[in-house]
Design a protein around this motif. Structure first.
Motif, mmCIF file in Angstrom:
data_model
loop_
_atom_site.group_PDB
_atom_site.id
_atom_site.type_symbol
_atom_site.label_atom_id
_atom_site.label_comp_id
_atom_site.label_asym_id
_atom_site.label_seq_id
_atom_site.Cartn_x
_atom_site.Cartn_y
_atom_site.Cartn_z
ATOM 1 N N VAL A 1 0.839 -1.201 0.000
ATOM 2 C CA VAL A 1 0.000 0.000 0.000
ATOM 3 C C VAL A 1 0.873 1.250 0.000
ATOM 4 N N LEU A 2 0.458 2.263 -0.750
ATOM 5 C CA LEU A 2 1.178 3.538 -0.786
ATOM 6 C C LEU A 2 0.626 4.479 0.276
ATOM 7 N N PHE A 3 1.513 5.018 1.123
ATOM 8 C CA PHE A 3 1.139 6.028 2.109
ATOM 9 C C PHE A 3 1.460 7.403 1.525
ATOM 10 N N PRO A 4 0.461 8.251 1.237
ATOM 11 C CA PRO A 4 0.749 9.593 0.726
ATOM 12 C C PRO A 4 0.868 10.613 1.863
ATOM 13 N N PHE A 5 1.810 11.530 1.730
ATOM 14 C CA PHE A 5 1.986 12.642 2.668
ATOM 15 C C PHE A 5 2.146 13.910 1.843
ATOM 16 N N TYR A 6 1.544 15.008 2.316
ATOM 17 C CA TYR A 6 1.610 16.257 1.563
ATOM 18 C C TYR A 6 2.021 17.404 2.467
ATOM 19 N N ALA B 1 5.280 6.803 0.234
ATOM 20 C CA ALA B 1 6.069 5.766 0.892
ATOM 21 C C ALA B 1 5.312 4.449 0.797
ATOM 22 N N GLY B 2 5.963 3.417 0.280
ATOM 23 C CA GLY B 2 5.309 2.131 0.109
ATOM 24 C C GLY B 2 5.473 1.243 1.328
ATOM 25 N N LYS B 3 4.378 0.612 1.748
ATOM 26 C CA LYS B 3 4.441 -0.329 2.865
ATOM 27 C C LYS B 3 5.235 -1.562 2.433
ATOM 28 N N GLY B 4 6.162 -1.991 3.289
ATOM 29 C CA GLY B 4 6.963 -3.167 2.980
ATOM 30 C C GLY B 4 8.179 -2.890 2.129
ATOM 31 N N GLU B 5 8.477 -1.601 1.861
ATOM 32 C CA GLU B 5 9.688 -1.238 1.126
ATOM 33 C C GLU B 5 10.336 -0.047 1.805
ATOM 34 N N PRO C 1 12.801 -1.788 5.168
ATOM 35 C CA PRO C 1 11.385 -1.632 4.795
ATOM 36 C C PRO C 1 10.559 -1.076 5.941
ATOM 37 N N GLN C 2 9.598 -0.205 5.613
ATOM 38 C CA GLN C 2 8.750 0.406 6.625
ATOM 39 C C GLN C 2 7.403 -0.298 6.704
ATOM 40 N N LYS C 3 6.942 -0.534 7.928
ATOM 41 C CA LYS C 3 5.588 -1.067 8.138
ATOM 42 C C LYS C 3 4.586 0.070 8.281
#
Length: 512
Positions: A273-278, A288-292, A318-320
């Motif tokens: 899953v992609l985590f978007p931040f603005y 930021a992609g989960k698991g990478e 990798p980030q959870k």
């Protein structure tokens, strides 16, 4: 005529990511194993909160932001939930209040002690129990004090007024009941009048927070939305999800028309899953992609092609989940414009990553630090419930200059006129100055009372028995030193202002 490549001019073109050295990471933090696609981390300038595991229920750590290095295995936790904690969020207007949601169908409000927790906290300040199924998301209103939104697996969004009476506080003041499936994410526009949601039914919705009516609803089948995010004052949204070919994809949308996206951008074939931040101050979008370990970042513009790729931050860790430091907590002396806190499960590690604009000058870079949202609410809970909307109160990040300034405010649905704006700004400045003087007086009185024996009142601080208590005592002392330095800096600035006023009076001509 020789050919020249066309480059888009941008002061953020060469922003780079800088991971913290090991001694500035948080090592030995057991991170939750929950499969929920949440961030599991919330940060403010005082504390970092991280969801963890706990026998017989749910829990999360609250660690002072300066307590880096190896974390004590016996570090106390907040552990009052009967089910796994799914989401945590700090109050944007009070660094000692945090909200948590859980699989036990409750939302709890916790008050954290001034110097951190020295023993497990099991009793919450407030217990909100109106959801019939687990609660996946909590979000604080961006401009109104004591207003909290929660989204549950019962497909409903509850709006809570935490400033209401003891009997009323247990019941939501409003219920938004317009979803037919699980709500995956929520995001407010700048003044908090609209709420964008993504849902498991693959639709995005824009909801009027006051009436609960659906203003816009997406109908496209080419983009399956997972996360949605408002893009500040651009009147646009970004959604992160998947294309019909199951490639990871982001899409930009006009908030007034969700029928067709303004732009779609395929990224790769990964499944995380992609985590978007603005960042509305720099108009930069981070993915930021989960698991990478990678973080992509772009610059957003209001004109075509809207999306401008800048660079990748690459890491083997990798980030959870991830937390983000509010702008008021950044280090402006190093030209830091964003800071992530990566949760690395495989190493039980929290790694800060700073996004830095390369500049040679060590002076304050005003062009990359515009006025930003501060820690003062623009509205009371009751004002917002009565239908008022206001943009956040802004503050400067320049050291020693923390005077808040009003955004262009609204009176109902109309912009304030110049005279109204000046009047409101003067009232806000006067109120702030009065509150500032009162706070300074209270600080001095408190410091005179408590600063005994190198900063401690020995009656309140017994001899430390464990390493954790010793660390707590050390960070209390560091906090007191920092506050004293801030107080001295404020006094010096005030002295300089008075000297300039005296000089101006002496140099002014007498008479007319």
């Amino acid at each position: 005529m020789s050919w020249r490549p066309l480059y888009r001019s941008s002061k953020f073109r060469h922003v780079y990511g800088k991971p913290a050295n090991k001694e500035y990471c948080y090592d030995g933090v057991p991170i939750t194993r929950s499969v929920q696609d949440n961030y599991f981390c919330s940060v403010n300038p005082k504390f970092i909160a991280v969801v963890t595991e706990c026998a017989g229920g749910g829990a999360f750590y609250v660690i002072p932001i300066g307590q880096t290095g190896k974390i004590d295995p016996l570090q106390p936790k907040v552990c009052g939930h009967k089910g796994n904690v799914l989401d945590i969020k700090w109050n944007p207007f009070d660094d000692y209040i945090i909200a948590s949601s859980s699989e036990d169908s409750t939302v709890k409000i916790w008050e954290i002690p001034k110097y951190g927790i020295s023993k497990n906290i099991t009793n919450s300040k407030l217990d909100l129990q109106s959801h019939s199924r687990r609660v996946g998301i909590v979000e604080w209103h961006p401009t109104a004090k004591d207003i909290l939104f929660s989204a549950g697996y019962d497909y409903r969004i509850m709006i809570w007024n935490l400033n209401s009476g003891e009997q009323l506080i247990r019941n939501p003041v409003k219920i938004l009941d317009c979803h037919k499936d699980v709500i995956l994410s929520m995001s407010f526009n700048t003044d908090g009048s609209r709420l964008a949601t993504s849902c498991k039914d693959k639709k995005m919705r824009i909801i009027d927070c006051h009436t609960g009516g659906v203003l816009q609803e997406s109908s496209t089948k080419s983009h399956k939305t997972n996360k949605v995010l408002y893009l500040g004052n651009l009147k646009m949204l970004v959604s992160a999800g998947y294309s019909k070919w199951n490639n990871r994809q982001i899409a930009l949308w006009d908030q007034e028309d969700l029928s067709v996206p303004l732009r779609e951008e395929d990224l790769d074939g990964s499944l995380g899953v992609l985590f978007p931040f603005y960042d509305p101050d720099t108009h930069m979008l981070y993915l930021a992609g989960k698991g990478e370990g990678n973080i992509r970042y772009y610059e957003i513009s209001s004109e075509k092609p809207y999306l401008h790729f800048l660079m990748d931050f690459r890491s083997t860790l990798p980030q959870k989940g991830m937390g983000v430091m509010p702008k008021r907590g950044l280090d402006v002396s190093t030209c830091e414009v964003f800071r992530f806190y990566k949760l690395v499960t495989i190493k039980s590690l929290i790694e800060p990553v700073s996004m830095i604009v390369p500049r040679r000058s060590e002076s304050y870079q005003e062009d990359i630090y515009p006025m930003t949202a501060g820690a003062q609410p623009a509205l009371t809970a009751q004002e917002w419930l009565n239908g008022t909307n206001k943009d956040p109160i802004l503050m400067s990040l320049k050291p020693g200059c923390n005077r808040p300034q009003l955004s262009p405010l609204k009176k109902g649905n109309e912009l304030l006129g110049p005279s109204d704006h000046v009047k409101n700004e003067q009232v806000a400045v006067n109120t702030f100055q009065e509150n500032k003087e009162q706070r300074n007086t209270e600080k001095v009185q408190e410091q005179r009372k408590n600063l005994i024996s190198n900063g401690y009142d020995l009656s309140e601080c017994p001899v430390p028995k464990t390493e954790n208590e010793l660390l707590q005592m050390f960070y209390r002392q560091q906090e007191e030193i920092r506050r004293l330095r801030e107080l001295v800096a404020q006094r010096e600035i005030r002295v300089k202002q008075l000297e300039l006023e005296i000089k101006n009076v002496r140099n002014s001509p007498v008479g007319y």
